[in-house]
Write a protein that holds these residues in place. Structure first.
Motif, PDB file in Angstrom:
ATOM      1  N   HIS A 189     -36.148   0.373 -19.646  1.00 34.15           N
ATOM      2  CA  HIS A 189     -37.220   1.214 -19.199  1.00 34.15           C
ATOM      3  C   HIS A 189     -37.688   2.294 -20.340  1.00 34.15           C
TER       4      HIS A 189
ATOM      5  N   PRO B 236     -34.655  -0.363 -14.893  1.00 39.89           N
ATOM      6  CA  PRO B 236     -34.072  -1.411 -15.605  1.00 39.89           C
ATOM      7  C   PRO B 236     -33.379  -0.672 -17.057  1.00 39.89           C
TER       8      PRO B 236
ATOM      9  N   TYR C  38     -34.037   3.468  -9.017  1.00 39.59           N
ATOM     10  CA  TYR C  38     -33.371   2.568  -9.957  1.00 39.59           C
ATOM     11  C   TYR C  38     -34.377   2.179 -11.161  1.00 39.59           C
TER      12      TYR C  38
ATOM     13  N   ARG D 252     -28.900  -2.596 -13.888  1.00 42.26           N
ATOM     14  CA  ARG D 252     -30.136  -1.639 -13.594  1.00 42.26           C
ATOM     15  C   ARG D 252     -29.386  -0.567 -13.662  1.00 42.26           C
TER      16      ARG D 252
END
Length: 189
Positions: free
Chosen positions: A149, A146, A144, A92
């Motif tokens: 994204h 991934p 946060y 992440r």
């Protein structure tokens, strides 16, 4: 008196129905116009890094991939992205934006938007979390995402990002963000 009102309301409703077919194409055109996003003005979203000469800088050192929007050769940073590899094997990206949204205190959770050029706004959920900056304990927006994204390709291809942090509006140039983001994301796998 109630009867007159009912008749008047019915007459207005019929008038609206009769008048609307002729205006249907015009109304659709207006709806299409309103659906198209427009680039926000720099007046409403002042450039947050221009006065300081901020740039996108990949600080990946092999161990801790990091990307910052910063003043070169200083600790003056506005947006920091740090790669975090979790025990589960997933990855992440931890973000921190050095900006203070209005009326926010520690632990507040809130949504905000990032819009790149004339694209759709991308919603993000953040929390006001503690951090230490130049020896001071402060709370800043942190979140946060991934590593796949939708925000990352938008930032890499765009010219300007418009950020609205709960009323604190600013923009960032994206010159040089593409190469820096690609290198950062490759290191953050």
């Amino acid at each position: 008196m109630l009867k007159r009102y009912t008749l008047s309301a019915a007459a207005l409703a019929i008038l609206a129905l009769v008048a609307s077919p002729g205006n249907a194409s015009q109304s659709a055109g207006v709806a299409d116009e309103m659906a198209k996003p427009a680039i926000p003005s720099r007046e409403d979203y002042p450039d947050a890094g221009q006065a300081f000469g901020m740039v996108w800088h990949n600080e990946s050192d092999g161990k801790l991939p990091m990307l910052t929007f910063m003043v070169p050769e200083t600790d003056n940073r506005l947006w920091t992205m740090r790669c975090e590899k979790l025990d589960s094997g997933s990855v992440r990206i931890a973000h921190m934006i050095i900006a203070t949204p209005r009326e926010m205190v520690a632990e507040d959770q809130f949504g905000f938007t990032v819009r790149v050029d004339d694209g759709a706004s991308i919603g993000v959920l953040a929390r006001m979390l503690p951090t230490q900056i130049e020896g001071q304990d402060l709370v800043m927006p942190q979140f946060y995402l991934p590593n796949n994204h939708a925000l990352f390709p938008a930032l890499a291809r765009g010219n300007r990002a418009f950020v609205n942090l709960n009323g604190n509006k600013f923009s960032l140039h994206l010159k040089g963000s593409g190469d820096a983001l690609i290198t950062f994301l490759r290191a953050c796998q």
